[in-house]
Design an enzyme around this catalytic site. Structure first.
Site, PDB file in Angstrom:
ATOM      1  N   LYS A  82      39.930  49.602  61.013  1.00  0.00           N
ATOM      2  CA  LYS A  82      39.752  50.723  61.956  1.00  0.00           C
ATOM      3  C   LYS A  82      39.809  52.018  61.159  1.00  0.00           C
ATOM      4  O   LYS A  82      40.641  52.163  60.251  1.00  0.00           O
ATOM      5  CB  LYS A  82      40.864  50.670  63.014  1.00  0.00           C
ATOM      6  CG  LYS A  82      40.725  51.713  64.116  1.00  0.00           C
ATOM      7  CD  LYS A  82      41.797  51.505  65.180  1.00  0.00           C
ATOM      8  CE  LYS A  82      41.692  52.500  66.330  1.00  0.00           C
ATOM      9  NZ  LYS A  82      42.696  52.256  67.389  1.00  0.00           N
ATOM     10  N   SER A 160      41.015  51.822  72.026  1.00  0.00           N
ATOM     11  CA  SER A 160      40.307  52.686  71.104  1.00  0.00           C
ATOM     12  C   SER A 160      39.805  51.954  69.853  1.00  0.00           C
ATOM     13  O   SER A 160      39.022  52.521  69.102  1.00  0.00           O
ATOM     14  CB  SER A 160      41.213  53.840  70.680  1.00  0.00           C
ATOM     15  OG  SER A 160      42.291  53.367  69.876  1.00  0.00           O
ATOM     16  N   SER A 184      45.110  49.678  72.918  1.00  0.00           N
ATOM     17  CA  SER A 184      43.944  49.809  72.037  1.00  0.00           C
ATOM     18  C   SER A 184      43.594  48.563  71.230  1.00  0.00           C
ATOM     19  O   SER A 184      42.518  48.486  70.645  1.00  0.00           O
ATOM     20  CB  SER A 184      44.132  50.993  71.080  1.00  0.00           C
ATOM     21  OG  SER A 184      44.036  52.191  71.802  1.00  0.00           O
TER      22      SER A 184
END
Lengths: 467, 98
Positions: A82, A160, A184
């Site tokens: 990420k 997210s 997330s």
């Protein structure tokens, strides 16, 4: 020659082939990079593809093997990070336009640990800007635009850790790292039909990871199966002197045989009356429960402590995030974020007094005590993950996801681990999942249960119709 | 010592001056001002957020107000367990998180 089936293979299969020198880490990395070139742009899955660096790492992995040095289960396994995990030599944008050129001169601890384990970093996955720390209402609140769901490109991946979800589901990486402040990891895992683990707060170092809300942030694996999550967690978990909040609690993740009749399993029912809940998602959840019962588990329906968990979590996360991103408010860069409401968050947060913050902290402590009591009587909690499938790309998320994450507030406020497991399909043949939540440091048990469930079902083997 | 005394006297003098001028300031404030000379008009106020954003901000404020009400109304005993744990830290190997 790497066939498409290996791009969807799990870690055990790839690792066995690599160790036996039937699979070349370099050829594997090349095959993944080719697939990333083909599918990542239309999915908005990657923020940065690190082709040269990946091939370099793959050659090192291959050289180590030739020299007889096998680093373990992740040796030569391609993965994606990420884009809020610092990576020396690659930009780290935090998914935010004002930070699109940001670069660090060091790796996050988890990146270092995976490199030392021999894993090959393919690139940085797209994400909701600032991991949603300053709020967002639409899927396009991301530097790279809305992440498209590999199961239906007109739908969102969840956030997210959006790109991490898309990349794993689409076979663009064998596993990815995501982070969770509140939802997330679990949300994109559910919406993309993959397995994701939110570790106990402190289980995995956050050194080198963007701070969204210090007392909530967790780094965890998103992968094809519970077994894969175990292999990744084993490599990244453990105390880190660079992260004072990381725990010295022993990392005990060895696979153990589960005796269903001995476990006290709590069941959190699906709220079919909740606005936005889908009947198909309900049916998939009930089918997962039936599978657990068939395996010998006795599920006891429970209610959770009635404390304002969502209110406490939302206020504390807001205050911590506004503080964490103070620089963006001070230099005006907050106005360059995609979410139009982000620039006003500091102003809104000014309504929260110091006393409110301390009160919220004290209620949080009570909540932890109540959940500790709960887990003294139960070994694990089974709950729906989301009550519906992934919303459309242009959906107003306030409208599309009107219900609260059933146990997300309590889980994140208390720093509890949770394992997201796919359990079928809902509306429009989009994935649906459920979750297992346990007391702190119970990742090993959650993974044992997840593996047991995945031995009995094949939902985690389903692939989206991309090719 | 001498310097401290001088400083003290200066502070005292400043305070006295403020005290002495305050009634005058108040008196002056009470007198209607003469019309100001024509000057350039003030710059226009920055435009507010678009209606949809303003509406969303109203929703967020309202949600926060509701959350704060629940937090403020929640009964807590005096004292009790600490909300957080403080612990001393040793030296770091590397810089802080970005």
């Amino acid at each position: 020659m790497i066939g498409p089936e290996l791009l969807h293979a799990d870690i055990a299969e790839l690792s066995g082939g690599i160790r036996a020198r039937r699979i070349s880490p370099v050829e594997l990395a090349e095959a993944f990079l080719q697939r990333i070139r083909r599918f990542a742009p239309e999915l908005n899955a990657f923020e940065t593809v690190a082709a040269d660096e990946a091939l370099l790492q793959a050659r090192l992995a291959e050289g180590d093997l030739r020299a007889g040095h096998w680093r373990g289960a992740l040796h030569g396994i391609p993965w994606a990070a990420k884009d809020l995990l610092a990576t020396a030599g690659l930009r780290t944008t935090w998914g935010a336009a004002p930070l699109q050129e940001q670069a660090f001169d060091h790796d996050a601890t988890v990146v270092t640990r995976l490199r030392e384990a021999g894993a090959v970093l393919l690139g940085k996955t797209a994400m909701i800007e600032l991991a949603g720390g300053l709020g967002y209402r639409f899927a396009d609140a991301s530097l790279s635009g809305p992440a498209r769901n590999p199961w239906n490109r007109e739908h969102w991946t969840g956030g997210s850790s959006s790109g991490s979800g898309a990349a794993v589901a689409a076979g663009l990486a064998t596993f990815a790292l995501g982070t969770e402040t509140w939802g997330s990891i679990l949300c994109p895992s559910a919406f993309c039909g993959i397995t994701g683990l939110r570790p106990t707060y402190g289980r995995v170092s956050r050194a080198g990871a963007m701070a969204c809300a210090w007392t909530f942030d967790k780094v965890g694996p998103m992968a094809r199966s519970a077994a894969d999550c175990r292999a990744v967690l084993q490599a990244i978990a453990g105390a880190d002197p660079d992260d004072p909040s990381s725990s010295a609690e022993p990392v005990e993740l060895r696979s153990r045989r589960v005796e269903p009749a001995r476990l006290r399993v709590a069941l959190f029912p699906f709220d079919a009356a909740a606005k936005g809940a889908e009947t198909e998602a309900h049916a998939a959840y009930e089918a997962a429960l039936a599978e657990l019962r068939a395996a010998g588990f006795v599920l006891e329906t429970v209610t959770l402590p009635d404390l304002p968990a969502a209110e406490v979590a939302s206020v504390l996360i807001m205050i911590e995030a506004v503080s964490s991103f103070e620089r963006l408010f001070a230099n005006g860069d907050v106005r360059r974020l995609r979410d139009a409401c982000a620039p006003f968050q500091r102003e809104i947060a000014a309504d929260v007094s110091g006393t409110d913050v301390v009160r919220a902290g004290r209620i949080r402590r009570r909540l932890q005590e109540r959940m500790a009591d709960f887990f003294a009587a139960h070994d694990v909690l089974v709950a729906p993950n989301f009550l519906s499938t992934a919303p459309r790309l242009d959906a107003d998320l306030n409208q599309a996801l009107p219900y609260g994450d059933p146990v997300g507030a309590i889980g994140n406020a208390c720093g509890l681990p949770a394992l997201a497991l796919p359990c079928g399909f809902g509306r429009g043949h989009l994935p649906v999942g459920f979750q297992l939540v346990g007391p702190p440091w119970s990742e090993g048990l959650l993974l044992d249960l997840g593996e047991l469930y995945q031995r009995r079902t094949r939902w985690h083997d389903e692939r989206p119709p991309l090719d | 010592m001498r310097r401290s005394r001088r400083r003290f006297l200066r502070l005292l003098a400043t305070g006295s001056a403020v005290a002495a001028t305050t009634p005058a300031l108040l008196a002056r404030a009470a007198v209607p001002k003469r019309p100001a000379k024509r000057t350039a008009p003030p710059p226009p106020a920055p435009p507010g957020p678009p209606a949809a954003v303003a509406e969303e901000l109203r929703r967020q404020r309202s949600a926060l107000t509701d959350a704060l009400k629940r937090i403020r109304d929640f009964p807590l005993p005096d004292g009790g367990e600490p909300a957080g744990r403080f612990e001393p830290l040793g030296p770091r190997r590397r810089g802080p998180r970005p």
